[in-house]
Design a protein around this motif. Structure first.
Motif, PDB file in Angstrom:
ATOM      1  N   ASP A  36      -3.532  -3.002  19.835  1.00  0.00           N
ATOM      2  CA  ASP A  36      -4.055  -1.671  20.133  1.00  0.00           C
ATOM      3  C   ASP A  36      -3.311  -0.640  19.306  1.00  0.00           C
ATOM      4  OD1 ASP A  36      -1.638  -0.773  21.623  1.00  0.00           O
ATOM      5  OD2 ASP A  36      -2.289  -2.263  23.089  1.00  0.00           O
ATOM      6  N   LEU A  37      -3.703   0.609  19.470  1.00  0.00           N
ATOM      7  CA  LEU A  37      -3.131   1.685  18.657  1.00  0.00           C
ATOM      8  C   LEU A  37      -1.644   1.906  18.918  1.00  0.00           C
ATOM      9  CD1 LEU A  37      -5.890   4.462  18.818  1.00  0.00           C
ATOM     10  CD2 LEU A  37      -5.878   2.318  17.558  1.00  0.00           C
ATOM     11  N   GLU A  78       7.932  -9.992  -3.653  1.00  0.00           N
ATOM     12  CA  GLU A  78       8.384  -9.033  -2.644  1.00  0.00           C
ATOM     13  C   GLU A  78       7.441  -7.828  -2.586  1.00  0.00           C
ATOM     14  OE1 GLU A  78      10.944  -6.940   0.146  1.00  0.00           O
ATOM     15  OE2 GLU A  78      10.439  -9.033  -0.303  1.00  0.00           O
ATOM     16  N   TYR A  79       7.071  -7.331  -3.732  1.00  0.00           N
ATOM     17  CA  TYR A  79       6.106  -6.220  -3.827  1.00  0.00           C
ATOM     18  C   TYR A  79       4.795  -6.605  -3.137  1.00  0.00           C
ATOM     19  CZ  TYR A  79       2.753  -3.128  -6.281  1.00  0.00           C
ATOM     20  OH  TYR A  79       1.751  -2.243  -6.603  1.00  0.00           O
ATOM     21  N   GLU A  80       4.307  -7.826  -3.392  1.00  0.00           N
ATOM     22  CA  GLU A  80       3.066  -8.293  -2.784  1.00  0.00           C
ATOM     23  C   GLU A  80       3.175  -8.338  -1.263  1.00  0.00           C
ATOM     24  OE1 GLU A  80      -0.086 -11.844  -3.683  1.00  0.00           O
ATOM     25  OE2 GLU A  80       2.027 -12.432  -3.612  1.00  0.00           O
ATOM     26  N   ALA A  81       4.299  -8.814  -0.758  1.00  0.00           N
ATOM     27  CA  ALA A  81       4.486  -8.913   0.687  1.00  0.00           C
ATOM     28  C   ALA A  81       4.465  -7.536   1.352  1.00  0.00           C
ATOM     29  CB  ALA A  81       5.807  -9.622   0.985  1.00  0.00           C
ATOM     30  N   ILE A  82       5.122  -6.563   0.740  1.00  0.00           N
ATOM     31  CA  ILE A  82       5.118  -5.201   1.302  1.00  0.00           C
ATOM     32  C   ILE A  82       3.703  -4.637   1.278  1.00  0.00           C
ATOM     33  CG2 ILE A  82       6.040  -2.858   1.100  1.00  0.00           C
ATOM     34  CD1 ILE A  82       8.483  -4.116  -0.369  1.00  0.00           C
ATOM     35  N   GLN A  83       3.018  -4.809   0.150  1.00  0.00           N
ATOM     36  CA  GLN A  83       1.644  -4.299   0.029  1.00  0.00           C
ATOM     37  C   GLN A  83       0.717  -4.961   1.043  1.00  0.00           C
ATOM     38  OE1 GLN A  83       0.757  -1.745  -1.491  1.00  0.00           O
ATOM     39  NE2 GLN A  83       1.422  -1.596  -3.613  1.00  0.00           N
ATOM     40  N   GLU A  84       0.928  -6.248   1.316  1.00  0.00           N
ATOM     41  CA  GLU A  84       0.055  -6.918   2.291  1.00  0.00           C
ATOM     42  C   GLU A  84       0.255  -6.350   3.686  1.00  0.00           C
ATOM     43  OE1 GLU A  84      -1.517 -11.229   3.848  1.00  0.00           O
ATOM     44  OE2 GLU A  84      -0.405 -11.088   1.972  1.00  0.00           O
ATOM     45  N   THR A  85       1.491  -6.069   4.057  1.00  0.00           N
ATOM     46  CA  THR A  85       1.723  -5.463   5.373  1.00  0.00           C
ATOM     47  C   THR A  85       1.064  -4.097   5.473  1.00  0.00           C
ATOM     48  OG1 THR A  85       3.835  -6.630   5.586  1.00  0.00           O
ATOM     49  CG2 THR A  85       3.494  -4.739   7.022  1.00  0.00           C
ATOM     50  N   LEU A  86       1.184  -3.285   4.424  1.00  0.00           N
ATOM     51  CA  LEU A  86       0.507  -1.987   4.414  1.00  0.00           C
ATOM     52  C   LEU A  86      -1.009  -2.178   4.470  1.00  0.00           C
ATOM     53  CD1 LEU A  86       2.637  -0.102   1.711  1.00  0.00           C
ATOM     54  CD2 LEU A  86       2.742   0.182   4.200  1.00  0.00           C
ATOM     55  N   GLY A  87      -1.514  -3.196   3.779  1.00  0.00           N
ATOM     56  CA  GLY A  87      -2.943  -3.489   3.819  1.00  0.00           C
ATOM     57  C   GLY A  87      -3.408  -3.885   5.203  1.00  0.00           C
ATOM     58  N   ARG A  88      -2.583  -4.615   5.914  1.00  0.00           N
ATOM     59  CA  ARG A  88      -2.913  -5.014   7.287  1.00  0.00           C
ATOM     60  C   ARG A  88      -3.027  -3.777   8.186  1.00  0.00           C
ATOM     61  NH1 ARG A  88      -0.996 -10.096   9.928  1.00  0.00           N
ATOM     62  NH2 ARG A  88      -1.524  -9.945  12.139  1.00  0.00           N
ATOM     63  N   ILE A  89      -2.072  -2.872   8.051  1.00  0.00           N
ATOM     64  CA  ILE A  89      -2.077  -1.652   8.860  1.00  0.00           C
ATOM     65  C   ILE A  89      -3.331  -0.826   8.572  1.00  0.00           C
ATOM     66  CG2 ILE A  89      -0.908   0.562   9.251  1.00  0.00           C
ATOM     67  CD1 ILE A  89       1.747  -0.992   8.550  1.00  0.00           C
ATOM     68  N   MET A  90      -3.628  -0.616   7.284  1.00  0.00           N
ATOM     69  CA  MET A  90      -4.774   0.219   6.936  1.00  0.00           C
ATOM     70  C   MET A  90      -6.094  -0.478   7.229  1.00  0.00           C
ATOM     71  SD  MET A  90      -3.924   3.193   6.328  1.00  0.00           S
ATOM     72  CE  MET A  90      -5.665   3.596   6.165  1.00  0.00           C
ATOM     73  N   ALA A  93      -6.625   0.255  10.882  1.00  0.00           N
ATOM     74  CA  ALA A  93      -7.001   1.661  11.071  1.00  0.00           C
ATOM     75  C   ALA A  93      -8.445   1.901  10.630  1.00  0.00           C
ATOM     76  CB  ALA A  93      -6.047   2.564  10.293  1.00  0.00           C
ATOM     77  N   GLN A  94      -8.835   1.320   9.485  1.00  0.00           N
ATOM     78  CA  GLN A  94     -10.189   1.508   8.974  1.00  0.00           C
ATOM     79  C   GLN A  94     -11.227   0.900   9.909  1.00  0.00           C
ATOM     80  OE1 GLN A  94     -11.541   3.001   5.814  1.00  0.00           O
ATOM     81  NE2 GLN A  94     -13.175   2.862   7.315  1.00  0.00           N
ATOM     82  N   LEU A  95     -10.947  -0.280  10.441  1.00  0.00           N
ATOM     83  CA  LEU A  95     -11.918  -0.948  11.309  1.00  0.00           C
ATOM     84  C   LEU A  95     -12.058  -0.234  12.653  1.00  0.00           C
ATOM     85  CD1 LEU A  95     -11.033  -4.652  10.474  1.00  0.00           C
ATOM     86  CD2 LEU A  95     -13.113  -3.429   9.828  1.00  0.00           C
ATOM     87  N   ARG A 108      -7.575  10.928  14.406  1.00  0.00           N
ATOM     88  CA  ARG A 108      -6.171  11.308  14.203  1.00  0.00           C
ATOM     89  C   ARG A 108      -5.320  10.084  13.867  1.00  0.00           C
ATOM     90  NH1 ARG A 108      -3.088  13.788  19.247  1.00  0.00           N
ATOM     91  NH2 ARG A 108      -3.407  11.640  19.949  1.00  0.00           N
ATOM     92  N   PHE A 109      -5.577   8.979  14.563  1.00  0.00           N
ATOM     93  CA  PHE A 109      -4.842   7.737  14.290  1.00  0.00           C
ATOM     94  C   PHE A 109      -5.080   7.272  12.855  1.00  0.00           C
ATOM     95  CE2 PHE A 109      -5.199   3.050  14.107  1.00  0.00           C
ATOM     96  CZ  PHE A 109      -3.860   2.719  14.320  1.00  0.00           C
ATOM     97  N   TYR A 110      -6.346   7.290  12.438  1.00  0.00           N
ATOM     98  CA  TYR A 110      -6.698   6.858  11.076  1.00  0.00           C
ATOM     99  C   TYR A 110      -5.994   7.726  10.031  1.00  0.00           C
ATOM    100  CZ  TYR A 110      -9.727   5.965   7.011  1.00  0.00           C
ATOM    101  OH  TYR A 110     -10.210   5.660   5.756  1.00  0.00           O
ATOM    102  N   GLN A 111      -6.039   9.039  10.225  1.00  0.00           N
ATOM    103  CA  GLN A 111      -5.382   9.943   9.284  1.00  0.00           C
ATOM    104  C   GLN A 111      -3.867   9.726   9.279  1.00  0.00           C
ATOM    105  OE1 GLN A 111      -6.692  11.835   7.065  1.00  0.00           O
ATOM    106  NE2 GLN A 111      -4.943  13.044   6.383  1.00  0.00           N
TER     107      GLN A 111
END
Length: 607
Positions: A36-37, A78-90, A93-95, A108-111
């Motif tokens: 959840d949020l 390492e760069y890929e792993a960080i980007q994947e976590t950020l991708g998971r978060i976004m 949020a997008q869905l 507000r949560f999405y922004q």
């Protein structure tokens, strides 16, 4: 419909909806991303990403040239792993946001997630810029290390941007300003569209619902829906024109700084396809208008008893169409059976989407209109959003989006940096899935009347995918070209829209003044400028690919799955070579259009 709520009241995870005609429509469960949020796991991922990104910048900024190949490969991992976590978060949020764009708490949560992820990723901006400053000879030596050679396809694609790369400070500024610039205008478009209501027979409908009424059997209903759509879009044209003008100017400014010669060039580079290949596609389809859309709509007008069709009858069911509603369970069976006949492995992947709550199918107020497949990240799985209303076209949409989803699953092992496929190839599996489903349904139908209806419906889908998308590409091109001379009034946008539609659809389609506002609801113009030609690219490519399949011996399905597994690791020439196809061949697009012509010829022969 029951919705669960977080302690803050934000609407989450919708429940399946039971409909008398459609059966039980599934709703997705996003818990595979986050519960959840307010999830502690989400908070921890944000905090850990910020810590890791800061440490990554501290440890590597200004030092990449001194790393050997193995160390540089470890840095990319390492760069890929960080980007994947950020991708998971976004992705989460997008869905959540797509499920209800009208809830201000979700907005507000999405922004907030956009702002926080952008802030974290700002620490990573240096990495791609510094990688691109490495000399070719220097990088070639480092690529001898297997740890780095694994990422060679990603490096190839990253370095394609080198001629257009700006200084580090400017790139960082553009990155940070994105959330208060393009992303904010895109959000305004999405929330404005989600909030619009269209009067129809005493009800107030969403955009998805009013567009569905354009395929009603009753001509008066189609007309009322078309007029309502045009009226409401026209009433809001100033807002949509402001968004369109602002984003076109924003793109012009960045293109100028990056030295892109044409508005479409940056999209072509992102798709890893040459300008001349796209020009050949556009010109081939444009030249084929008389043989395709003009010819078909003349035939359809005859079926409706006249020489012309009002624009609201362009996608009307044929007089012989029984307009049956297809329950969700039947749609699922049709699509999966068609996939299984081609490849049991393909169908087995597709089955998971239905069994594991990876699909959100019902129409809901505030929900994003249309349909999409969101890949999320390779460590999770894709999700599909539909607005299923039981039409035959909705079955084709399910087949289309499931094709995207299966493609994304197969490409996942390439990893976060190399799983994504350029738009020009991203539509391959989706359109191929549609074709498999259509051919299976057509083969199973023995009634000549029903076969005619099915064939006509498929031709209309192909015209919408090829002719209509190229017409929209031409609209977009003209808008961006004219925007360089100054802001376009809503009236001018409407004129360009009508002109490009009239040329593409032909003299058998009759327009009135309301139709000039229909440009305003197309989200692709806003979300991803110059996306739309990828649909035509994919359709023509699949038509050529399907012709190879029809004449192929054993082994085609496995080669096809290998192509999907490649994700973004290979370019279109490499991917198509095993099938004897080459999109840079000027004759390629003509071959792709021949299947549409063949279907229209079959319909004419039925007269």
């Amino acid at each position: 419909m029951t919705l669960t709520c977080s302690p803050k009241g934000a609407l989450l995870n919708p429940k399946p909806v039971s409909d008398e005609a459609l059966g039980e429509l599934p709703a997705w469960n996003l818990a595979d991303l986050y519960p959840d949020l307010e999830s502690p796991a989400l908070k921890e991922d944000l905090e850990e990403s910020a810590r890791r990104a800061g440490a990554f910048r501290e440890g590597h900024a200004g030092k990449l040239a001194d790393l050997d190949g193995a160390a540089l490969g470890a840095a990319i991992a390492e760069y890929e792993a960080i980007q994947e976590t950020l991708g998971r978060i976004m992705s989460y949020a997008q869905l959540v946001y797509s499920g209800d764009m009208s809830d201000p708490k979700i907005g507000r949560f999405y922004q907030s997630m956009q702002e926080r992820c952008t802030a974290v990723s700002t620490d990573l901006v240096f990495f791609a810029l510094e990688m691109n400053r490495l000399e070719d000879a220097q990088l070639k030596e480092k690529l001898k290390a297997p740890e780095l050679s694994h990422y060679e396809p990603w490096l190839r694609d990253l370095r394609a941007m080198r001629p257009h790369q700006l200084s580090d400070d400017i790139e960082r500024l553009l990155h940070e300003k994105y959330v208060s610039g393009r992303a904010a205008w895109t959000r305004l478009f999405d929330e404005t569209m989600a909030g619009l209501r269209f009067p129809f027979k005493g009800e107030e409908l969403t955009s998805a619902e009013i567009l569905n009424r354009l395929t009603e059997r009753d001509p008066a209903s189609r007309r009322e829906a078309a007029k309502s759509l045009g009226k409401v879009l026209g009433d809001n044209a100033r807002v949509f024109a402001l968004i369109t003008n602002t984003l076109a100017k924003d793109k012009e400014t960045e293109d100028k700084w990056r030295d892109f010669p044409r508005p479409v060039s940056s999209r072509n580079l992102a798709n890893f396809v040459e300008d001349e290949v796209v020009d050949a596609l556009v010109s081939s389809v444009h030249e084929a208008y008389p043989r395709l859309s003009h010819r078909y709509y003349k035939l359809k007008a005859k079926w409706f008893g006249g020489e012309t069709l009002p624009y609201w009858d362009r996608n009307a069911p044929l007089p012989d169409d029984d307009d049956r509603v297809i329950p969700w369970s039947d749609a699922q069976r049709m699509v999966l059976d068609a996939y299984a006949a081609f490849s049991p492995a393909l169908a087995a992947i597709g089955q998971q989407f239905f069994e594991k709550s990876w699909i959100d199918a019902p129409v809901r107020p505030g929900k994003a209109p249309g349909a999409f497949a969101h890949p999320t990240v390779p460590s999770v799985h894709p999700y599909l959003l539909l607005n299923y209303q039981g039409r035959a076209r909705d079955v084709m949409t399910l087949a289309h989006e499931l094709g995207h989803g299966v493609h994304q699953v197969l490409a996942g092992p390439q990893g976060h940096l190399m799983a994504d496929t350029p738009l020009t190839l991203a539509e391959t599996a989706s359109v191929f899935g549609e074709m498999l489903t259509f051919q299976a349904m057509l083969k199973a139908e023995s009634d000549p009347r029903r076969r005619k209806v099915m064939l006509a419906s498929k031709v209309e889908d192909m015209l919408n995918t090829v002719v209509r998308q190229i017409a929209m590409h031409e609209f977009e091109t003209r808008v961006h070209d004219e925007r360089r001379e100054g802001e376009l009034l809503p009236e001018r946008l409407g004129e360009i829209w009508l002109e490009t539609q009239q040329v593409s659809l032909g003299p058998a389609i009759a327009f009135d003044d309301d139709y000039r506002h229909y440009w305003a609801y197309i989200p692709h113009f806003i979300h991803v400028p110059f996306y739309v030609y990828a649909y035509a690219f994919g359709d023509c490519l699949v038509n050529s690919l399907y012709a190879v399949y029809e004449g192929a011996e054993e082994g085609f399905a496995e080669k096809y799955l290998d192509m999907l597994r490649a994700g973004g690791s290979m370019r279109h020439k490499e991917l198509l070579a095993p099938f004897g196809l080459d999109a840079s061949d000027p004759a390629f697009w003509g071959r792709g259009l021949q299947l549409v012509e063949r279907f229209i010829g079959e319909l004419e022969a039925m007269e």
